[in-house]
Scaffold this active site. Structure first.
Site, PDB file in Angstrom:
ATOM      1  NE  ARG A  24      -1.408   2.457   2.928  1.00  0.00           N
ATOM      2  CZ  ARG A  24      -1.022   3.590   3.484  1.00  0.00           C
ATOM      3  NH1 ARG A  24      -1.006   4.717   2.788  1.00  0.00           N
ATOM      4  NH2 ARG A  24      -0.613   3.614   4.740  1.00  0.00           N
ATOM      5  CG  ASP A  25       2.933   4.480   3.015  1.00  0.00           C
ATOM      6  OD1 ASP A  25       2.572   5.343   2.199  1.00  0.00           O
ATOM      7  OD2 ASP A  25       3.541   4.752   4.058  1.00  0.00           O
ATOM      8  CG  HIS A 218       7.380   8.337   5.613  1.00  0.00           C
ATOM      9  ND1 HIS A 218       6.858   8.728   4.402  1.00  0.00           N
ATOM     10  CD2 HIS A 218       6.462   7.491   6.138  1.00  0.00           C
ATOM     11  CE1 HIS A 218       5.694   8.152   4.204  1.00  0.00           C
ATOM     12  NE2 HIS A 218       5.430   7.396   5.253  1.00  0.00           N
ATOM     13  CB  CYS A 249       1.684  10.692   2.093  1.00  0.00           C
ATOM     14  SG  CYS A 249      -0.005  11.297   2.005  1.00  0.00           S
ATOM     15  CG  ASN A 258       6.948   4.033   4.036  1.00  0.00           C
ATOM     16  OD1 ASN A 258       6.234   4.293   4.989  1.00  0.00           O
ATOM     17  ND2 ASN A 258       6.544   4.181   2.789  1.00  0.00           N
TER      18      ASN A 258
END
Length: 313
Positions: A24-25, A218, A249, A258
């Site tokens: 996802r991220d 992050h 993001c 991240n």
């Protein structure tokens, strides 16, 4: 959870839980769009490596985050392994309904702790945004689904600088009001520092002992792993990480990178902290991710290798 006490009173955890947020991220900010099959492979390989919590994607509008448009298909294609938590990000009840239809039983809601950031994006204060999730919380409870919450920009925001601890605590209170008791403090913009993380970590654990706490960092300014250490010193033992150190993001300027899963696991294993995850397999996944997206990433271990790699026999 067992902590090993040091001479100065600090206690290291004997083990931590790592949530893999790469699907996802990690992938949501990439120009290269992976296929459903490739995403499923990354998720299943991560589970084979020992990951017990994995964020498979997000159920958001496909035009808002195109890399996540196929999360429904990914969820349906997965071969579920007992004992593994498959979770996804949702922004509203429509996303929650999609997650349920795709077989996902754990969903994460996210709200910015920064008033300026929240007002700019949603035209709502953070508290108003959380209370707006009441319908979603009631829906989840009625369907036997579990909700967690992520408090983004919990440490700093490009609109207002440092976010006060009092503001974070106010958002936590609102999440508890709607029945969410698993929360993540997320350094969306990479502005946190170890002293701040330690202070915030101690306070939230003391004030909200009934909440399960997770930290999400992050590495935008190179302090990600230092912040993990500070979080562990504060007694928090759950951390998000992303294969190959991808991510960021799309709604927070400059919020790239991240902490890399392989970097976190390597550091913990060097410290004698168990993760239950096979480091060599995770490194292999990270290298494969780099091949898929077609560029190098910020992972230190993928660049330098493990400490044990340079030890001469």
């Amino acid at each position: 959870m067992v902590f090993n006490q040091l001479k100065d009173g600090v206690k290291w955890p004997s083990s931590i839980q790592v949530c893999e947020v790469g699907p996802r991220d990690g992938l949501q900010n990439e120009k290269t769009l992976l296929t459903v099959e490739q995403k499923v492979e990354l998720i299943e390989r991560s589970v084979q490596a020992g990951v017990k919590i994995i964020e498979i994607g997000s159920f958001v509008h496909p035009k808002a985050v195109p890399p996540m448009a196929d999360t429904d298909a990914v969820a349906r294609r997965l071969k579920r392994v007992e004992g593994v938590e498959y979770r996804a990000l949702v922004l509203n009840i429509k996303g929650l309904e999609r997650a349920e239809a795709a077989g996902i039983r754990k969903a994460k809601l996210t709200v910015s702790a920064s008033r300026a950031h929240s007002l700019s994006n949603l035209n709502k204060t953070p508290e108003e945004a959380v209370r707006g999730f009441t319908e979603s919380a009631e829906y989840a409870a009625s369907r036997g689904m579990v909700l967690s919450g992520a408090i983004s920009t919990a440490f700093g925001c490009p609109f207002e600088g440092k976010v006060s601890l009092e503001q974070v605590l106010s958002v936590v209170e609102c999440f508890r009001e709607i029945g969410v008791k698993e929360l993540s403090l997320s350094d969306t913009t990479g502005m946190a520092n170890p002293q701040q993380v330690y202070e915030y970590g101690l306070r939230v654990k003391e004030q909200f002992p009934d909440v399960t706490w997770n930290l999400h960092f992050h590495n935008t300014r190179g302090m990600g792993l230092a912040n993990v250490v500070a979080g562990m010193m504060a007694g928090i033992d759950r951390y998000d990480a992303c294969f190959a150190g991808l991510g960021g993001c799309p709604f927070a300027p400059g919020a790239s990178g991240n902490i890399a899963t392989e970097d976190l696991i390597h550091m913990c294993h060097e410290m004698g902290i168990e993760t239950g995850i096979d480091l060599d397999q995770v490194i292999s996944i990270g290298r494969y991710v780099q091949e898929l997206i077609g560029h190098d990433t910020s992972s230190f271990i993928l660049k330098a290798g493990k400490c044990s790699d340079i030890v001469k026999a």
